[in-house]
Design a protein around this motif. Sequence first.
Motif, PDB file in Angstrom:
ATOM      1  N   ASN A 187       0.842  -1.183   0.000  1.00 45.51           N
ATOM      2  CA  ASN A 187       0.000   0.000   0.000  1.00 45.51           C
ATOM      3  C   ASN A 187       0.885   1.242   0.000  1.00 45.51           C
ATOM      4  N   TYR A 188       0.275   2.412   0.124  1.00 49.97           N
ATOM      5  CA  TYR A 188       1.035   3.656   0.034  1.00 49.97           C
ATOM      6  C   TYR A 188       2.137   3.732   1.084  1.00 49.97           C
ATOM      7  N   GLU A 189       1.802   3.485   2.338  1.00 51.31           N
ATOM      8  CA  GLU A 189       2.790   3.612   3.411  1.00 51.31           C
ATOM      9  C   GLU A 189       3.924   2.603   3.249  1.00 51.31           C
ATOM     10  N   GLU A 190       3.598   1.374   2.862  1.00 53.80           N
ATOM     11  CA  GLU A 190       4.629   0.364   2.663  1.00 53.80           C
ATOM     12  C   GLU A 190       5.553   0.742   1.510  1.00 53.80           C
ATOM     13  N   GLY A 206       2.303   1.591 -12.465  1.00 55.99           N
ATOM     14  CA  GLY A 206       0.878   1.380 -12.673  1.00 55.99           C
ATOM     15  C   GLY A 206       0.514  -0.057 -12.949  1.00 55.99           C
ATOM     16  N   ASN A 207       1.447  -0.821 -13.476  1.00 51.58           N
ATOM     17  CA  ASN A 207       1.178  -2.224 -13.786  1.00 51.58           C
ATOM     18  C   ASN A 207       1.685  -3.135 -12.673  1.00 51.58           C
ATOM     19  N   VAL A 208       0.842  -4.053 -12.260  1.00 50.12           N
ATOM     20  CA  VAL A 208       1.127  -5.031 -11.206  1.00 50.12           C
ATOM     21  C   VAL A 208       1.566  -4.322  -9.921  1.00 50.12           C
ATOM     22  N   MET A 209       0.820  -3.308  -9.544  1.00 52.44           N
ATOM     23  CA  MET A 209       1.002  -2.633  -8.257  1.00 52.44           C
ATOM     24  C   MET A 209      -0.356  -2.136  -7.796  1.00 52.44           C
ATOM     25  N   THR A 210      -0.472  -1.839  -6.513  1.00 48.22           N
ATOM     26  CA  THR A 210      -1.754  -1.356  -6.009  1.00 48.22           C
ATOM     27  C   THR A 210      -2.069   0.014  -6.607  1.00 48.22           C
ATOM     28  N   GLY A 218      -2.086   4.014  -2.758  1.00 47.00           N
ATOM     29  CA  GLY A 218      -1.380   2.800  -3.151  1.00 47.00           C
ATOM     30  C   GLY A 218       0.043   2.978  -3.638  1.00 47.00           C
ATOM     31  N   GLY A 219       0.554   1.887  -4.211  1.00 46.28           N
ATOM     32  CA  GLY A 219       1.907   1.914  -4.749  1.00 46.28           C
ATOM     33  C   GLY A 219       2.040   2.894  -5.898  1.00 46.28           C
TER      34      GLY A 219
END
Length: 396
Positions: A187-190, A206-210, A218-219
């Motif tokens: 997620n964003y914090e991670e 954008g691909n294969v990430m949250t 998100g990521g």
Amino acid sequence: MIIKSKRIYMEDGLKDGFLVIEEGKIKEFMRSTDAEDVIDYGNMRIIPGIFDTHNHGTCGYGLMDKGTRETIAGYLKGCASQGITGVFPTAGLSMISAVADAAAENLEGAQILGIHSEGPWLNRTGEKGIKTGWPEVSIDTAKQMVSDGKGLLRLVALAPEIPGIDSVIEYFLSEGITLALAHSDANYEEAKRAYKKGFSVSTHTGNVMTGMHHRDVGGLGAALLDNEVSSEVICDGMHICPEMLQIYFRIKKPEHFMMISDCTPFSGAPEGSYLGFEQGMTINVSKDGFVLTDTGRLMGSSQPVLYGISVLTEKLGMPMETVWPMFSLNPCRKYGFDKEKGSIRAGKDADFTVITNDYRAAATFVMGRKVYDMEEGPVFNPDFLKEWGREEIPHE
């Protein structure tokens, strides 16, 4: 050697004139010359050579599981046919050593500037949220990767949330290897913590990430909001829709993006159906050149960076002056090659590509040597169709 064009995209602007090439370098630019021995490309555009830092294969040649010196030679020639002058081959673990050996041979085609490993420690969840697991985290494997790379392993992509991965992260960073956040459910914090820890690239952003949600961006949001992160981006208009690309470039300046292809051996393959990786699986190459499963899921990329350039300039209306640094100068700056490469300027390596109006490579030059000319004809691997069981798949 003197090269002429009415449209040369130099570091300090678009110019009409002559490039003087000596000993692999651009000696000077001239508005006019009395020389008779000139290679005249007329109105065709000359752009800085493409530096593709994420490329698994092309033109029927792949680097993931097996391959010979001839495989790598064909791959590099295929890259050159798509306007690539410098490349980080994205090699499977078993191919890292062979790619490193090939880099020392100065094979004709794109120049190997480093090696990229996407994984092996990835947390691929995909849009349907199906977790596939990852190999055992092993510092010995990481050390073998570095050893096999013979000083050329420059980029490793990992999912930072995998349990036990910290020792591997610390080891790669201690070896001066750039880390990219990839195939991650963070997620964003991670993701933000990973960038603070030393990750500095977002893999195919954008691909294969949250994705972005109004309560957790998100990521993707973490990558776009951090200007210290260099964001890879596939600009084929399919992996990321054109409207989202517009959002990307409004949130984050183009100087922080690096255009990549993420191409596979299917790049350039004829339209049709192919036998898949598993029993009963079919891979389909569309008329537009995209590689899809029977369910329509994208399987890597098949269109080169040149195609992405056409999407940005023709569909989004972005000027080439804004676009070319994203495929040349930005990655060169990120990986420390910008003093010698990344733009057309006196004193730099003569790495450039002549392109047609439909965004194909007419000629590709690496350090002043022409390594591809479209008059050579096809460079696609003649054994590829046989290896992948190209046949008419019955349709009920």
